[in-house]
Enzyme design. Structure first.
Site, PDB file in Angstrom:
ATOM      1  N   GLY A  49       0.583  -1.001   0.039  1.00 16.93           N
ATOM      2  CA  GLY A  49       0.192  -0.085  -0.027  1.00 16.93           C
ATOM      3  C   GLY A  49       0.884   1.661  -0.134  1.00 16.93           C
ATOM      4  N   CYS A 135      -7.998  -1.658   5.141  1.00 18.00           N
ATOM      5  CA  CYS A 135      -6.977  -2.008   5.798  1.00 18.00           C
ATOM      6  C   CYS A 135      -7.543  -2.402   7.344  1.00 18.00           C
ATOM      7  CB  CYS A 135      -5.862  -0.812   6.165  1.00 18.00           C
ATOM      8  SG  CYS A 135      -4.729  -1.557   7.603  1.00 18.00           S
ATOM      9  N   GLY A 222      -3.433 -15.986   6.534  1.00 15.69           N
ATOM     10  CA  GLY A 222      -3.164 -17.295   6.358  1.00 15.69           C
ATOM     11  C   GLY A 222      -3.828 -18.357   5.883  1.00 15.69           C
TER      12      GLY A 222
HETATM   13  C1  LIG Z   1       2.298  -8.174   6.543  1.00 18.14           C
HETATM   14  C2  LIG Z   1       1.055  -7.799   5.892  1.00 18.14           C
HETATM   15  C3  LIG Z   1       0.625  -6.983   5.324  1.00 18.14           C
HETATM   16  C4  LIG Z   1      -0.251  -6.302   4.512  1.00 18.14           C
HETATM   17  N1  LIG Z   1      -0.431  -4.831   3.736  1.00 18.14           N
HETATM   18  C5  LIG Z   1      -1.630  -4.391   3.026  1.00 18.14           C
HETATM   19  C6  LIG Z   1      -1.466  -3.718   2.346  1.00 18.14           C
HETATM   20  O1  LIG Z   1      -0.347  -3.064   2.396  1.00 18.14           O
HETATM   21  N2  LIG Z   1      -2.367  -2.806   1.400  1.00 18.14           N
HETATM   22  C7  LIG Z   1      -3.404  -4.138   1.187  1.00 18.14           C
HETATM   23  O2  LIG Z   1      -4.709  -4.080   0.952  1.00 18.14           O
HETATM   24  N3  LIG Z   1      -3.392  -5.507   1.901  1.00 18.14           N
HETATM   25  C8  LIG Z   1      -2.267  -5.438   2.515  1.00 18.14           C
HETATM   26  N4  LIG Z   1      -2.793  -7.180   3.177  1.00 18.14           N
HETATM   27  C9  LIG Z   1      -3.809  -8.067   2.754  1.00 18.14           C
HETATM   28  C10 LIG Z   1      -3.420  -9.004   2.125  1.00 18.14           C
HETATM   29  O3  LIG Z   1      -2.809  -8.153   0.992  1.00 18.14           O
HETATM   30  C11 LIG Z   1      -4.026 -10.351   2.185  1.00 18.14           C
HETATM   31  O4  LIG Z   1      -5.265  -9.015   1.733  1.00 18.14           O
HETATM   32  C12 LIG Z   1      -4.487 -11.165   3.299  1.00 18.14           C
HETATM   33  O5  LIG Z   1      -3.305 -10.960   3.732  1.00 18.14           O
HETATM   34  C13 LIG Z   1      -4.775 -12.301   3.103  1.00 18.14           C
HETATM   35  O6  LIG Z   1      -4.432 -13.193   2.081  1.00 18.14           O
HETATM   36  P1  LIG Z   1      -4.073 -14.335   3.279  1.00 18.14           P
HETATM   37  O7  LIG Z   1      -3.920 -14.974   4.042  1.00 18.14           O
HETATM   38  O8  LIG Z   1      -3.080 -15.042   1.612  1.00 18.14           O
HETATM   39  O9  LIG Z   1      -1.813 -13.462   3.429  1.00 18.14           O
HETATM   40  C14 LIG Z   1      -1.838  -7.168   4.644  1.00 18.14           C
HETATM   41  C15 LIG Z   1      -1.574  -8.676   4.562  1.00 18.14           C
HETATM   42  C16 LIG Z   1       0.205  -8.697   5.534  1.00 18.14           C
HETATM   43  C17 LIG Z   1       0.108 -10.267   6.108  1.00 18.14           C
END
Ligand SMILES: Cc1cc2nc3c(=O)[nH]c(=O)nc-3n(C[C@H](O)[C@H](O)[C@H](O)COP(=O)(O)O)c2cc1C
Length: 308
Positions: A49, A135, A222
């Site tokens: 972001g 967020c 996760g």
């Molecule tokens: C450390 C971290 C930082 C993240 N930063 C952003 C971000 O800057 N903008 C956003 O839209 N989503 C952000 N997310 C959300 C992820 O893009 C994603 O939607 C979410 O983690 C679910 O997918 P996953 O289970 O595969 O991680 C972040 C997730 C994590 C774990």
């Protein structure tokens, strides 16, 4: 017998060579992963972001491990859009030519979001925007826009007026009915929706009797959230006509297939990148393997093909 396999999918006007992109915030801008991953094999790269002004993020500790996932309260730390253009976009243009770049946009106010989009309009390497209205880790903005149809309409409408590039809007699972917000952002001009962002969660160290995260609570991501994400993708895909970018706990190609079957046109890999920096490549390979096993020649035929 080997068959020709067509992995291409469309996300609105954006054509992807395969349905695997990076989830924002888990892959930075690709630079740290370039030693492990052939970036040009990705369907697209979604950046961390970016906001109009530099953002410090929240106090540490900001990460905690949980069973089958993690909690984070990073708080959208980033150097601001000008530094992002100079450092990250220049690097991407030099090192990953041809890779579609989707910039994730954050803000505290409608004006902040628009300022980021306006600045990025000057950058030819940007293919699309992902507007993050979900967020959970910032006090003003972020989730506040993603949980109210009126606020979501305002921010998406203003971004829509600022660009003709594809606008993907990232939705929060922390609502009563995610389909209402999805319909509101579609009506405001979104070309696609992405979901899900993290689920609000909390964990406590019973020895110190303090929360593991300095901010108390944070966003859970996760494998633990995958069934929630699949359910929401399925609901949203039936509620809107724009394409869905699905994510939440994808670790393998078969996990990604689950999202396609539920109705996602493409998928994003997030937390898995922290466990294995080559996760995105494994997911692409796994999708290919599944298609060959099943005798499927066009991956897009799987979209929404769940028999429910
Ligand atoms: C450390 C971290 C930082 C993240 N930063 C952003 C971000 O800057 N903008 C956003 O839209 N989503 C952000 N997310 C959300 C992820 O893009 C994603 O939607 C979410 O983690 C679910 O997918 P996953 O289970 O595969 O991680 C972040 C997730 C994590 C774990």
């Amino acid at each position: 017998m080997s068959i020709d396999l067509d992995l291409t999918v469309r996300l609105g006007d954006l054509e992807l060579k395969n349905p695997v992109v990076t989830a924002s915030g888990t892959f930075a801008s690709g630079r740290e992963f370039a030693d492990f991953v052939d970036l040009t094999r990705l369907g697209a790269l979604v950046t961390k972001g970016v906001s109009a002004q530099p953002w410090q993020g929240n106090a540490s500790p900001r990460i905690a491990e949980t069973p089958s996932g993690m909690l984070n309260s990073i708080g959208l730390q980033n150097p601001g859009v000008d530094a992002f253009c100079e450092r990250d976009l220049v690097w991407l243009a030099q090192h990953a030519a041809g890779l579609p770049v989707i910039v994730n946009v954050s803000g505290h106010s409608v004006e902040d979001y628009v300022a980021v989009v306006e600045r990025l309009e000057r950058e030819s390497v940007v293919s699309a925007y992902e507007v993050n209205i979900s967020c959970p880790n910032v006090d003003e903005g972020g989730l506040a826009f993603g949980t109210s149809c009126v606020a979501a309409d305002q921010v998406v409408g203003a971004c829509r007026a600022a660009t003709r590039r594809p606008l993907i809007v990232k939705l929060s699972p922390n609502v009563t009915d995610i389909t209402e917000i999805a319909r509101a952002v579609e009506a405001a001009g979104a070309d696609a929706v992405s979901l899900i962002n993290t689920l609000l969660g909390m964990s406590i160290d019973v020895d110190t009797k303090r929360p593991h995260l300095a901010r108390g609570f944070g966003g859970l991501s996760g494998p633990a959230i995958r069934p929630v994400a699949v359910r929401m993708v399925w609901q949203v895909a039936r509620a809107v006509t724009v394409p869905v970018l699905g994510m939440g706990g994808i670790m393998t190609g078969r996990d990604a297939i689950e999202f396609l079957l539920a109705g996602a046109s493409a998928t994003a890999v997030g937390t898995a990148n922290f466990v294995d920096p080559t996760a995105t490549m494994r997911v692409i390979d796994g999708i290919e393997e599944y298609c060959r096993e099943q005798g499927i020649s066009r991956v897009r035929d799987l979209i929404g093909a769940v028999e429910a």
